[in-house]
Structures are given as structure tokens and as C-alpha cells.
Write an enzyme that holds these catalytic residues in place. Structure first.
Site, PDB file in Angstrom:
ATOM      1  N   GLN A 206       0.693  -0.952   0.120  1.00 61.14           N
ATOM      2  CA  GLN A 206      -0.196   0.066  -0.579  1.00 61.14           C
ATOM      3  C   GLN A 206       0.684   1.253   0.422  1.00 61.14           C
ATOM      4  O   GLN A 206       0.410   2.315  -0.186  1.00 61.14           O
ATOM      5  CB  GLN A 206      -0.467   0.246   0.957  1.00 61.14           C
ATOM      6  CG  GLN A 206      -2.316  -1.009   0.742  1.00 61.14           C
ATOM      7  CD  GLN A 206      -2.703  -1.193   2.795  1.00 61.14           C
ATOM      8  OE1 GLN A 206      -2.876  -2.070   3.022  1.00 61.14           O
ATOM      9  NE2 GLN A 206      -3.432   0.303   2.893  1.00 61.14           N
ATOM     10  N   PHE A 237      -6.212  -4.163   2.947  1.00 59.82           N
ATOM     11  CA  PHE A 237      -6.840  -3.196   4.328  1.00 59.82           C
ATOM     12  C   PHE A 237      -6.030  -2.989   5.845  1.00 59.82           C
ATOM     13  O   PHE A 237      -6.151  -3.511   6.839  1.00 59.82           O
ATOM     14  CB  PHE A 237      -7.609  -4.921   4.426  1.00 59.82           C
ATOM     15  CG  PHE A 237      -8.551  -6.169   3.649  1.00 59.82           C
ATOM     16  CD1 PHE A 237      -9.392  -4.939   3.429  1.00 59.82           C
ATOM     17  CD2 PHE A 237      -8.014  -6.919   3.177  1.00 59.82           C
ATOM     18  CE1 PHE A 237      -9.969  -5.186   2.236  1.00 59.82           C
ATOM     19  CE2 PHE A 237      -8.246  -7.702   2.520  1.00 59.82           C
ATOM     20  CZ  PHE A 237     -10.338  -7.131   2.040  1.00 59.82           C
ATOM     21  N   GLU A 241       0.361  -2.271   4.976  1.00 62.84           N
ATOM     22  CA  GLU A 241       1.294  -0.912   4.548  1.00 62.84           C
ATOM     23  C   GLU A 241       2.342  -0.506   5.618  1.00 62.84           C
ATOM     24  O   GLU A 241       3.180   0.513   4.172  1.00 62.84           O
ATOM     25  CB  GLU A 241       0.096  -0.238   6.377  1.00 62.84           C
ATOM     26  CG  GLU A 241       0.315   1.828   5.668  1.00 62.84           C
ATOM     27  CD  GLU A 241      -0.806   2.030   6.509  1.00 62.84           C
ATOM     28  OE1 GLU A 241      -1.769   2.312   6.988  1.00 62.84           O
ATOM     29  OE2 GLU A 241      -0.440   3.846   7.067  1.00 62.84           O
ATOM     30  N   ARG A 319      -5.946   6.831  17.055  1.00 63.54           N
ATOM     31  CA  ARG A 319      -7.237   7.395  16.758  1.00 63.54           C
ATOM     32  C   ARG A 319      -8.269   6.718  17.374  1.00 63.54           C
ATOM     33  O   ARG A 319      -9.021   6.441  17.188  1.00 63.54           O
ATOM     34  CB  ARG A 319      -6.793   6.256  14.795  1.00 63.54           C
ATOM     35  CG  ARG A 319      -7.945   6.550  14.129  1.00 63.54           C
ATOM     36  CD  ARG A 319      -7.942   5.678  12.723  1.00 63.54           C
ATOM     37  NE  ARG A 319      -7.316   7.272  12.049  1.00 63.54           N
ATOM     38  CZ  ARG A 319      -8.022   7.635  10.858  1.00 63.54           C
ATOM     39  NH1 ARG A 319      -9.697   7.944  11.282  1.00 63.54           N
ATOM     40  NH2 ARG A 319      -7.595   9.188  10.325  1.00 63.54           N
ATOM     41  N   ARG A 351      -7.932  -1.937   8.613  1.00 64.14           N
ATOM     42  CA  ARG A 351      -9.186  -0.737   8.301  1.00 64.14           C
ATOM     43  C   ARG A 351      -9.760  -0.347   9.891  1.00 64.14           C
ATOM     44  O   ARG A 351     -10.179  -1.240  10.944  1.00 64.14           O
ATOM     45  CB  ARG A 351     -10.083  -2.178   7.922  1.00 64.14           C
ATOM     46  CG  ARG A 351     -11.257  -1.561   6.331  1.00 64.14           C
ATOM     47  CD  ARG A 351     -11.967  -2.335   5.862  1.00 64.14           C
ATOM     48  NE  ARG A 351     -12.326  -1.633   4.710  1.00 64.14           N
ATOM     49  CZ  ARG A 351     -12.323  -2.714   3.560  1.00 64.14           C
ATOM     50  NH1 ARG A 351     -12.835  -4.140   4.068  1.00 64.14           N
ATOM     51  NH2 ARG A 351     -13.934  -1.926   2.954  1.00 64.14           N
ATOM     52  N   THR A 453      -3.950  11.612  10.593  1.00 67.18           N
ATOM     53  CA  THR A 453      -3.704  12.219  11.534  1.00 67.18           C
ATOM     54  C   THR A 453      -2.513  12.693  11.911  1.00 67.18           C
ATOM     55  O   THR A 453      -2.061  14.094  12.194  1.00 67.18           O
ATOM     56  CB  THR A 453      -4.229  11.538  13.206  1.00 67.18           C
ATOM     57  OG1 THR A 453      -3.104  10.079  13.063  1.00 67.18           O
ATOM     58  CG2 THR A 453      -5.745  11.539  12.572  1.00 67.18           C
ATOM     59  N   ALA A 522      -6.321   5.408   5.626  1.00 60.50           N
ATOM     60  CA  ALA A 522      -7.043   6.865   5.743  1.00 60.50           C
ATOM     61  C   ALA A 522      -7.817   6.477   4.830  1.00 60.50           C
ATOM     62  O   ALA A 522      -8.884   7.581   5.192  1.00 60.50           O
ATOM     63  CB  ALA A 522      -5.932   7.543   6.162  1.00 60.50           C
ATOM     64  N   GLU A 724     -13.053   2.993   5.148  1.00 61.78           N
ATOM     65  CA  GLU A 724     -13.113   2.700   6.377  1.00 61.78           C
ATOM     66  C   GLU A 724     -14.415   2.522   7.283  1.00 61.78           C
ATOM     67  O   GLU A 724     -14.859   1.414   7.972  1.00 61.78           O
ATOM     68  CB  GLU A 724     -11.715   2.792   7.295  1.00 61.78           C
ATOM     69  CG  GLU A 724     -10.657   2.268   6.637  1.00 61.78           C
ATOM     70  CD  GLU A 724      -9.359   3.805   7.538  1.00 61.78           C
ATOM     71  OE1 GLU A 724      -9.820   4.562   6.950  1.00 61.78           O
ATOM     72  OE2 GLU A 724      -8.755   2.995   8.124  1.00 61.78           O
TER      73      GLU A 724
HETATM   74  N1  MTE Z   1     -11.363  -2.482   0.105  1.00 58.19           N
HETATM   75  C1  MTE Z   1     -10.655  -3.922  -0.975  1.00 58.19           C
HETATM   76  N2  MTE Z   1     -11.167  -4.683  -1.911  1.00 58.19           N
HETATM   77  N3  MTE Z   1      -9.168  -4.209  -0.114  1.00 58.19           N
HETATM   78  C2  MTE Z   1      -8.941  -3.844   0.281  1.00 58.19           C
HETATM   79  O1  MTE Z   1      -7.157  -3.884   0.397  1.00 58.19           O
HETATM   80  N4  MTE Z   1      -8.744  -1.988   1.908  1.00 58.19           N
HETATM   81  C3  MTE Z   1      -9.498  -0.878   2.911  1.00 58.19           C
HETATM   82  C4  MTE Z   1     -10.402  -0.305   1.955  1.00 58.19           C
HETATM   83  N5  MTE Z   1     -11.305  -0.741   0.916  1.00 58.19           N
HETATM   84  C5  MTE Z   1      -9.319  -2.610   1.355  1.00 58.19           C
HETATM   85  C6  MTE Z   1     -10.813  -1.961   1.035  1.00 58.19           C
HETATM   86  C7  MTE Z   1      -8.846  -0.018   3.765  1.00 58.19           C
HETATM   87  S1  MTE Z   1      -8.014  -0.515   5.701  1.00 58.19           S
HETATM   88  C8  MTE Z   1      -8.498   1.591   2.882  1.00 58.19           C
HETATM   89  S2  MTE Z   1      -7.420   2.251   3.818  1.00 58.19           S
HETATM   90  C9  MTE Z   1      -9.190   1.390   1.838  1.00 58.19           C
HETATM   91  O2  MTE Z   1      -9.972   0.411   1.106  1.00 58.19           O
HETATM   92  C10 MTE Z   1      -8.150   2.000   1.256  1.00 58.19           C
HETATM   93  O3  MTE Z   1      -8.675   2.536  -0.197  1.00 58.19           O
HETATM   94  P1  MTE Z   1      -8.917   3.876  -0.923  1.00 58.19           P
HETATM   95  O4  MTE Z   1      -8.755   4.602   0.707  1.00 58.19           O
HETATM   96  O5  MTE Z   1      -8.448   4.478  -1.770  1.00 58.19           O
HETATM   97  O6  MTE Z   1     -10.350   4.332   0.266  1.00 58.19           O
HETATM   98  N1  HPA Z   2      -4.714   5.956   8.800  1.00 54.93           N
HETATM   99  C1  HPA Z   2      -4.362   5.335   8.129  1.00 54.93           C
HETATM  100  N2  HPA Z   2      -2.854   4.457   8.506  1.00 54.93           N
HETATM  101  C2  HPA Z   2      -1.850   5.661   9.015  1.00 54.93           C
HETATM  102  C3  HPA Z   2      -2.526   6.761   9.079  1.00 54.93           C
HETATM  103  C4  HPA Z   2      -3.392   6.858   9.522  1.00 54.93           C
HETATM  104  O1  HPA Z   2      -4.289   7.995  10.458  1.00 54.93           O
HETATM  105  N3  HPA Z   2      -1.601   7.735   9.779  1.00 54.93           N
HETATM  106  C5  HPA Z   2      -0.255   6.959   9.279  1.00 54.93           C
HETATM  107  N4  HPA Z   2      -0.660   6.327   8.459  1.00 54.93           N
HETATM  108 MO1  MOS Z   3      -6.619   1.134   5.955  1.00 58.88          MO
HETATM  109  S1  MOS Z   3      -6.014   0.733   7.735  1.00 58.88           S
HETATM  110  O1  MOS Z   3      -5.845   2.756   6.666  1.00 58.88           O
HETATM  111  O2  MOS Z   3      -4.857   0.693   5.148  1.00 58.88           O
END
Ligand code: MTE
Ligand code: HPA
Ligand code: MOS
Length: 774
Positions: A206, A237, A241, A319, A351, A453, A522, A724
């Protein structure tokens, strides 16, 4: 689904850009890439004790095994042996002298095939001097509470005085479990050495930029020597990261040493054992309230099992506090985090990123008050909702509170009042008939703060090329993990340039095209990268407009980009013809874009600021049946009403809401992590760790988006983040199970279920309540 905006009706038809590739197996994941000639395979050797020093590391048999090219230990790392995302130097790539958890990578075997590397790794002889273990939050507190990073305190008003003055008080301790990410595609890294000091990585992270920097540090080369590429992830998910850093560094160090490509893909067991998970928490709370069920004061302490190193635990535990209020106004409040060091794997993003472990405590507090005052839990929820103008515990003013409307609409569309009465009647009938089946229902809200944050992460870049044939490549800093980010970005660019989405190809994320990116995390992928892509598209559009004005002697207001062509006064020009003309006229058809979120600021020491650009809201009503003889349960029906502002793609957004909901219920029901008292994870495969199955999904599952909502802040197309926030709607299932359990004691005692509410825990809670009621 009905849409007022024609653009939305059209957008609803836009499916995931890789949908066909996914379902036909043609989508490329890292493991599908053809390997370069002479590629090698790595396997990690993991620690078999949870805490100790390495007395002897004998790898002779490993080196002598068939197919083995060599082994790597900490001594073979040319640069820094650290992948700490916050620069703490507490996250070794390979253990150096000491091991801090059971399953920590100590060495890597490099061999001609993956199978030979794996067999060889098992031949290692490692002797340890064992050291004392601190495995969980309770033990860490008892041992004096060593922290991996400094905790945080949020404070407003005079909570101690308000607590003492409140008509009633309640205190409790709540144990909240962790969660394994269980992405379908695991951790994987392919490193390909180039000339001089260059290294190219293909991986499933990620956070390509962080991998770039970690690999550069490990190899002791500048960042410009390292390129990191991510076509897509098979789920992240949060588990990708930071956790991919180690795998990429090992592959890169080996690739550098043997000057051959190296792939590292652990199996599922090692992946689960050696990578961090959602933090489990022990939360101590005290609430002061009145007979009407209004909260006067809350004091809470969030103790988190962080594992052996800091990783992202500071931001995660922060958080948790930011969401310890969920949607409720605490007139006086003190919340404190305790990020505890333990001899377990270092926990990481998942997530919701600590938010769920905050929200569920607010919901527990509401339930406690409801049972104590003999009210419907929804009435207590409503009585404590924020009103606009009120301050959160971190002193951000709530300005966009739409939960009253969301709750009204969901309550009436799902028939909550009548169904709750039916549940009470059903339980009375079952009781009279001597049946063990009980039902429960709960309707819970979510308010989730959007922005990293750490303010500086809230930036993004993009790069768009319009080729002379009119086809378009878009690149941006975000990574695709199934959430549909690339699809939304393509839609945004297509609309900005008035072209058909078929013209647009979003290419793999690569540090070569867009530098200095933030993690796709995030929930901010679209908010940040969508704005950056829009910025780039508008730059190109402005250049094309200027060119047309001069070429066709028209003014900018006579130019329209729509329907895959461009109108300039009387002329209608196909987009590809315009691209060709502009190219011949030497107009630059490539542009970068950039975005930085406005308005946000955060002073952690003071516990004050505006960490979040805005809030996303949602609510869910869940009804369950519980067998009070076995503790088993079934989710009968779920109704969700969720706020994504003005949806860019309702089909994708609904998919996110459904997936997040189910993942949230998994966290709170069947997914249980168990470490034995030697610190060994016993739940490291689907045989022992149970994620929700298709058969566990709600029997009736109605998901709606709040179509009237639009983001009051100027986000991309007035949308809101969705990844999330709906995860926490799964809490409604947890509270519904609690409601069914509470029925065995006439709803007079709060069920105080710990999470996850496995059948065993439900059964024990039933027994406890029966005993207390007798
Ligand atoms: N959806 C799918 N299909 N697969 C994933 O790994 N990760 C989740 C969410 N939805 C995820 C998902 C998480 S933890 C986050 S932070 C967001 O997707 C990240 O993507 P976005 O910021 O584009 O929504
Ligand atoms: N959310 C998700 N990932 C992160 C954050 C947050 O607030 N800060 C650093 N990594
Ligand atoms: Mo989502 S836990 O911020 O990768």
C-alpha cells in the site's frame, strides 16, 4: 438505485476497471509476473522463541542443502537493518542478536526454487537464551507498562469533578480482540537488480514510496536508485501499509548480493505468524450520567497490545482515542492511550486503524447506560448525539452532523420500532415455551474522521499523458487493492476532459512517475489522488483550450469538452483529432497534478486541533438469533444507510460498504487470535482462524447510500471517503447479540460481552447473566 444527478446514473454503470480480469483470472498479481532468467527464491527462517538472545546460529546444513545459493543474516545487510516506518530503529529486517517475538525472521535462505529454499530453512539450528515474556496488555500493565511510543491524552472540561458530580456512575473493563488481515494475496516481493546500484521491485504494498526508502536504506543507496511498482494488490486492508517493507528489503538485499532476481513469497502460515495484525485492547472506562441517560463525563484508558516495536502504533492508538466518543458528546472527558510493548508480533494498520476500538467503547458505554436506566439503547444513543457546534475531545468543532437524519431514515425504512417489539415478544414466547432461541436487535451509528492524523501525509500527486492518438494514461500515487480507486480516478479524469472512460488507462503505481506519495490508507485514496488527477487534467484542458482559442479564433466560453469531442464555436472536433492537432502545434500534452488537504492541523502534545477535514457517517440495524444452549448465532437481517457524500461510483461504494460490514462482523464474532503461553500464535491458518464465509453473511442485507448527502467540504466531486467507515457498522451485530443475551436476565443487566463474541463467549455471558438474575 435512483439518482437525481444524470452523471451519477451513468457512473453507477461504471464497473471496476479490472472486473473482467479479476473474474477470468487474467489480472496480474506479483506472483503472476514472468521471472527474469536465473531468478532465485527466498524463504525466511523464523524464531521459535518469543523473547531471548541468540546463543548459536548454525546454518551450515542450510547452506549445504540442495539448490541453496546462500543465506542472509543481519550481518549481510549493506545498509540499515531497520524498517521502522517512523524511524525508531526498533524494527529489524533480520533479528540481530536478540529475538523479540515468536516468528521473527532471523535469516533468509536463497535457493533455485521456492520449495528447495523452504526445505533448507527447516535445517537451521538455533539456540537461544530465553528471556522473560510479556505477552498481552494485562501482563504488560502488571509488569509496569513499558510503552513502544508515548501515549496521548485528550482532555476537555473538568472530567474528575463532573464525574463526581454526576447523579450516577458506572465503571467497567472491556477486552477487544485483534484481527488478522487475511488478504487473499499474501506478502510478496520480487527484486530485480539493475546496472550499478539500481534495484527494481515489484510488490504488493500500500506504500510504494516507503518501500523505496526502506530498500534504499537497507542497500545503502539513494532513493533514486530504487523503483517500486504495484500493479494491484489482492487485498491489503492495512496489512500492507508497512508490513511489505521487510519482504522487499530481504529480496532486494539478496538480489544485490547474488546479482540475480529474487522473489520472496511466504506461505500463509508464515505470513500470519510473522506479520502484524489489528491491535487488541483492554479498555477501562468510567462514565457519569443521569437518570435520563445523558452522559456527563467519560474517563477512559485504552491499553493496546502493540507488540515488540512501534510500527504505526502511535497513530493507531491515537485514532482509537479520536473515536472514543464515536457520535456522542461528552461534556467533560479525559481519554488516554497506553501503547504497550509486548513480546508478540508488532501490530499494525487494519481497516479503521484503531477507530473501531474507540467506537466500540463508546457503544459499550451507551449500552451500559441503557441497561442501567431501563431504556431502549437507541433512545440513549439519540439522547447523546453530537449537535453542531459542540466540541470533540480533541477540540474539533462538529459542523456537519447528519446522524439525526440518517437515524430517522434508517429507523423508519427498517421498521426498527415494530421489529424491536416483535423481538421482545418473540423472546417472551420462546421463554414461555422453554426454547433456547432468543433474538436481539440493535441500531448503531458511526462517525469517522477522514484525514491522516499526521497532517503531512495528506498530499498526493498525479501524472497524465495524452498521447497524439488521443489515448490517455493516468498515473497517481494511490494503489489499487480491490477498492476501485483506479476506476474512480479514471471516471474523474474522463469527466474533466469530457471523454469516454474507455480512452483512459490507469497504469501501475510506480515511484518513477509520481514521487513522495503517502500510503493508500486512511480511506483517503480518492480524496487525495482524485484531486491531484483532477488538477493534472485541468492543466491539460487549459492548454488545449488556449490552443483552440488561438487556432479557431474563439473565446474560452465557446469551448466545450463533452461526449468524447470538443466543441469550439461552430466546430466539433473528435478528441483524438484535437490531440493530433495539438501535438503538431507543439502543445505539451502531459501534466502533473498535486493536492494538499486544506484546513487541517493537529497539535498532539496539546491534544487540540482539527485533525480531520470532515466526518463520514453511517448507521446499521442488525437483527440476530442466538441459541442460548450452544452460544451460536445467525445474522437474520441487516439494514445499512451509509453516507459517502455525493457518490462517484455507487456500485463500488456499495461494494465497499458491504465488504467492510462483513469484515467488521468477522472481527467481532468469529475471528479470534490465540497465542499460547510461550507466545506462539496458534491461529495461523484458515483451519484455526475463521473469517466470515458466504454462509455467514446476513440472510437479508439491505445496503443503501444516503443519496441526499454531499460533502460540505470541497472534496473531489463532493464525495466522501468510504473504505473504512462502514467497517464499524458491524458493531450493530455485536450489540444485537448482546441484546439477545440480555434477554435471559430480563434486560436488566448489561451483557458486557468481550470481543469477539465467539459462541463460547456468548454461552459464558448467558451463564453469567442467568446466574446474576437468579
Ligand atoms: N477494499 C478492498 N477490496 N480491499 C482492501 O484491501 N482496504 C481498505 C479499504 N477497502 C481494502 C478495501 C482500507 S484499510 C483502506 S484504508 C481503503 O480501502 C484504502 O483505499 P481508499 O483510500 O482508496 O479507499
Ligand atoms: N490512517 C491510516 N494509516 C495511517 C494513518 C492514519 O491515520 N497515519 C499513518 N498511517
Ligand atoms: Mo487502511 S487501515 O488505512 O490501510
Amino acid at each position: 438505485m435512483k439518482h437525481d444527478h444524470p452523471a451519477l446514473a451513468a457512473a453507477a454503470e461504471t464497473r471496476h476497471e479490472s472486473a473482467e480480469l479479476h473474474v477470468t483470472g487474467q489480472a496480474d498479481y506479483t506472483d503472476d509476473l514472468a521471472l527474469p532468467e536465473g531468478a532465485l527464491h527466498a524463504w525466511l527462517g523464523l524464531s521459535t522463541v518469543a523473547h531471548g538472545t541468540i546463543r548459536r546460529l548454525d546454518l551450515d546444513a542450510v547452506r549445504a542443502a540442495p539448490g541453496v545459493v546462500g543465506v542472509l543474516t543481519a550481518a549481510d545487510i549493506p545498509g540499515r537493518n531497520d524498517v521502522s516506518p517512523i524511524g525508531r530503529n526498533d524494527d529489524p529486517i533480520l533479528a540481530d542478536g536478540a529475538v523479540m517475538f515468536h516468528g521473527q525472521p532471523i535469516f533468509a535462505v536463497i535457493a533455485e526454487t521456492r520449495d528447495l529454499a523452504r526445505r533448507a530453512a527447516a535445517l537451521a539450528r538455533v539456540d537461544y537464551n530465553a528471556l522473560p515474556l510479556v505477552l498481552d496488555a494485562e501482563a504488560a500493565i502488571a509488569a509496569g507498562g513499558d510503552l513502544v511510543v508515548e501515549g496521548m491524552t485528550l482532555r476537555r472540561g473538568d472530567p474528575e469533578a463532573a464525574m463526581a458530580a454526576a447523579p450516577r456512575q458506572l465503571a467497567g473493563r472491556f477486552a477487544i480482540g485483534g484481527q488478522d488481515h487475511f488478504y487473499l494475496e499474501g506478502q510478496i516481493a520480487l527484486a530485480i537488480p539493475g546496472e550499478r546500484d539500481e534495484m527494481t521491485i515489484f510488490t504488493s504494498t500500500q506504500h510504494p514510496t516507503e518501500v523505496q526508502h526502506m530498500v534504499a536504506h537497507a542497500l545503502h543507496v539513494p532513493a533514486n536508485a530504487v523503483v517500486v511498482n504495484v500493479r494491484r494488490m489482492g487485498g491489503g486492508f492495512g496489512g500492507k501499509e508497512t508490513q511489505m517493507n521487510l519482504f522487499c528489503c530481504v529480496a532486494a538485499i539478496a538480489a544485490r548480493k547474488w546479482r540475480r532476481a529474487v522473489k520472496l513469497r511466504p506461505d500463509r502460515d508464515d505470513d500470519m505468524i510473522a506479520t502484524g495484525k489489528r491491535h487488541d485492547f483492554l479498555v477501562d472506562y468510567t462514565v457519569g450520567f443521569d437518570d435520563g441517560g445523558r452522559i456527563h463525563a467519560v474517563i477512559g484508558d485504552w491499553h493496546a497490545r502493540c507488540g515488540f516495536s512501534a510500527d504505526l502504533s502511535q497513530a493507531v492508538t491515537d485514532r482509537a482515542l479520536f473515536h472514543g466518543d464515536n457520535a456522542y458528546y461528552y461534556p467533560a472527558v479525559r481519554l488516554r492511550s497506553h501503547p504497550l510493548r509486548t513480546n508478540t508480533v508488532s501490530n499494525t494498520a487494519f481497516r479503521g486503524f484503531g477507530g473501531p476500538q474507540g467506537v466500540i467503547v463508546a457503544e459499550r458505554i451507551i449500552e451500559e447506560i441503557a441497561y442501567a436506566t431501563g431504556q431502549d439503547t437507541l433512545a440513549v444513543r439519540r439522547a447523546n448525539l453530537y449537535e453542531n457546534g459542540q466540541l470533540t475531545p480533541y477540540h474539533q468543532t462538529v459542523e456537519d452532523m447528519i446522524l439525526p437524519r440518517l437515524l430517522d431514515e434508517l429507523e423508519s425504512s427498517c421498521g426498527y420500532g415494530a421489529r424491536r417489539q416483535a423481538v421482545l415478544d418473540f423472546n417472551a414466547r420462546m421463554d414461555a415455551a422453554g426454547s433456547p432461541i432468543r433474538r436481539g436487535i440493535a441500531l448503531t451509528p458511526v462517525k469517522f474522521g477522514i484525514s491522516f492524523t499526521a497532517t503531512h501525509f495528506n498530499q498526493a500527486g498525479a501524472l497524465i499523458h495524452v498521447y497524439a492518438d488521443g489515448s490517455i494514461q493516468v498515473n497517481h500515487g494511490g494503489c489499487e487493492m480491490g477498492q476501485g480507486l483506479h476506476t474512480k480516478i479514471a471516471q474523474i479524469v474522463a469527466e474533466a476532459l469530457g471523454v469516454d472512460i474507455a480512452r483512459i488507462r490507469v497504469t501501475r503505481t510506480t515511484t518513477e512517475k509520481v514521487p513522495n506519495t503517502s500510503a493508500t490508507a486512511a480511506s483517503s485514496g480518492t480524496d487525495l489522488n482524485g484531486m491531484a488527477a483532477l488538477d493534472a487534467a485541468e492543466t491539460i484542458k487549459a492548454r488545449l483550450t488556449e490552443f483552440l482559442c488561438a487556432a479557431r479564433k474563439v473565446t474560452p466560453d465557446q469551448i466545450r469538452f463533452a461526449g468524447d469531442r470538443v466543441t469550439a464555436g461552430e466546430d466539433v472536433i473528435a478528441f483524438e483529432d484535437l490531440a493530433q492537432l495539438a501535438y503538431l502545434a507543439r502543445v505539451q500534452l502531459s501534466a502533473t497534478g498535486f493536492y494538499a488537504t486544506p484546513k487541517i492541523h493537529w497539535d498532539r502534545k496539546a491534544g487540540r486541533g482539527r485533525p480531520f477535514f470532515y466526518f463520514a457517517y453511517g448507521a446499521a440495524c442488525s437483527e440476530v438469533s442466538v441459541d442460548t444452549l450452544s452460544g451460536e448465532y445467525v445474522i437474520e437481517r441487516v439494514d445499512v444507510l451509509h453516507d459517502v457524500g455525493r457518490s462517484i461510483n455507487p456500485a463500488l461504494d456499495k461494494g465497499q460498504v458491504e465488504g467492510a460490514f462483513v469484515q467488521g462482523t468477522g472481527w467481532l464474532t468469529s475471528e479470534e487470535l490465540v497465542w499460547d503461553d510461550t507466545g506462539r500464535l496458534r491461529t495461523h491458518a484458515p483451519s484455526t482462524y475463521k473469517i466470515p464465509l458466504a454462509s455467514d453473511r446476513p440472510k437479508v442485507f439491505n445496503v443503501r447510500l444516503a443519496e441526499w448527502s454531499e460533502n460540505p467540504e470541497a472534496t473531489v466531486k463532493r464525495s466522501k471517503a468510504v473504505g473504512e467507515p462502514p467497517f464499524m457498522l458491524g458493531i450493530s451485530v455485536f450489540e444485537a447479540i448482546g441484546h439477545a443475551v440480555a434477554s435471559v436476565a430480563g434486560y436488566r443487566i448489561a451483557p458486557r460481552l468481550d470481543a469477539p463474541a465467539t459462541p463460547e463467549r456468548v454461552l459464558m455471558a448467558v451463564g453469567r447473566l442467568r446466574g446474576a438474575a437468579a
